[in-house]
Design a protein around this motif. Structure first.
Motif, PDB file in Angstrom:
ATOM      1  N   LYS A 197      -6.167  -3.625   0.860  1.00  0.00           N
ATOM      2  CA  LYS A 197      -5.217  -3.545   1.973  1.00  0.00           C
ATOM      3  C   LYS A 197      -5.806  -2.853   3.209  1.00  0.00           C
ATOM      4  O   LYS A 197      -5.441  -3.187   4.331  1.00  0.00           O
ATOM      5  CB  LYS A 197      -3.901  -2.915   1.537  1.00  0.00           C
ATOM      6  CG  LYS A 197      -3.963  -1.470   1.137  1.00  0.00           C
ATOM      7  CD  LYS A 197      -2.583  -1.009   0.693  1.00  0.00           C
ATOM      8  CE  LYS A 197      -2.564   0.489   0.494  1.00  0.00           C
ATOM      9  NZ  LYS A 197      -1.210   0.975   0.214  1.00  0.00           N
ATOM     10  N   GLY A 218      -1.113  -3.776  -1.379  1.00  0.00           N
ATOM     11  CA  GLY A 218      -2.300  -3.720  -2.213  1.00  0.00           C
ATOM     12  C   GLY A 218      -2.012  -4.184  -3.628  1.00  0.00           C
ATOM     13  O   GLY A 218      -0.959  -3.866  -4.175  1.00  0.00           O
ATOM     14  N   ILE A 256       1.444  -6.055   4.406  1.00  0.00           N
ATOM     15  CA  ILE A 256       0.299  -5.980   3.494  1.00  0.00           C
ATOM     16  C   ILE A 256       0.657  -5.125   2.290  1.00  0.00           C
ATOM     17  O   ILE A 256       1.131  -4.001   2.447  1.00  0.00           O
ATOM     18  CB  ILE A 256      -0.922  -5.361   4.211  1.00  0.00           C
ATOM     19  CG1 ILE A 256      -1.194  -6.071   5.544  1.00  0.00           C
ATOM     20  CG2 ILE A 256      -2.148  -5.390   3.307  1.00  0.00           C
ATOM     21  CD1 ILE A 256      -2.072  -5.272   6.492  1.00  0.00           C
ATOM     22  N   SER A 305      -5.277  -7.985  -2.051  1.00  0.00           N
ATOM     23  CA  SER A 305      -3.967  -7.593  -1.547  1.00  0.00           C
ATOM     24  C   SER A 305      -3.151  -8.852  -1.303  1.00  0.00           C
ATOM     25  O   SER A 305      -3.674  -9.961  -1.324  1.00  0.00           O
ATOM     26  CB  SER A 305      -4.116  -6.773  -0.257  1.00  0.00           C
ATOM     27  OG  SER A 305      -4.903  -7.457   0.689  1.00  0.00           O
ATOM     28  N   HIS A 327      -2.409   0.323   6.977  1.00  0.00           N
ATOM     29  CA  HIS A 327      -2.593  -0.330   5.687  1.00  0.00           C
ATOM     30  C   HIS A 327      -1.334  -1.001   5.142  1.00  0.00           C
ATOM     31  O   HIS A 327      -1.318  -1.420   3.992  1.00  0.00           O
ATOM     32  CB  HIS A 327      -3.184   0.637   4.653  1.00  0.00           C
ATOM     33  CG  HIS A 327      -4.334   1.414   5.208  1.00  0.00           C
ATOM     34  ND1 HIS A 327      -4.458   2.750   5.000  1.00  0.00           N
ATOM     35  CD2 HIS A 327      -5.376   1.054   5.977  1.00  0.00           C
ATOM     36  CE1 HIS A 327      -5.553   3.193   5.621  1.00  0.00           C
ATOM     37  NE2 HIS A 327      -6.117   2.176   6.223  1.00  0.00           N
TER      38      HIS A 327
END
Length: 130
Positions: free
Chosen positions: A14, A88, A86, A94, A66
């Motif tokens: 990410k 992870g 986004i 991701s 992130h």
């Protein structure tokens, strides 16, 4: 009007995806093949045009490290945002979901829904190739 792309898995963590999306120059790599023009106007703004379509100027509106990058129309005539969310999965991948939010009258919404849906699908698909 709300349009959301399906979640796409990207072979980057990410942090890498976020770094890619915050560098506006990288959006040129995500554009459809029918791109006619792409130009960085300043560190937060770029314009692009697809064949047969008017130029669109996007400005960075919000960044949450992130997690999310939000771009919005630089013009108040057609107010909308394009967001990348986004998440992870692990150290090497991701998931990214693109969402479009705009306020349009019914006629305008009907005219632009398919082109925007297709455009977002292309951005999303190209994101899996970074």
């Amino acid at each position: 009007m709300h349009i959301e792309s399906p979640k796409k898995t990207v072979g980057k963590n990410k942090e890498e995806v976020y770094a890619f999306l915050t560098d506006l120059q990288n959006f040129e790599k995500l554009m459809p093949e029918s791109i006619d023009k792409f130009e960085i106007l300043d560190e937060d703004t770029f314009l692009f045009a697809l064949n047969g379509m008017p130029q669109i100027v996007l400005k960075r509106k919000e960044q949450i490290p992130h997690e999310r990058v939000v771009l919005g129309a630089a013009s108040e005539k057609l107010p909308f945002t394009l967001s990348a969310h986004i998440e992870g999965i692990d150290v090497n991948s991701s998931e990214v979901t693109l969402s479009f939010e705009g306020e349009f009258n019914a006629m305008m919404a009907m005219m632009i829904k398919n082109p925007i849906t297709n455009f977002m699908a292309t951005l999303s698909e190209n994101l899996t190739k970074i």
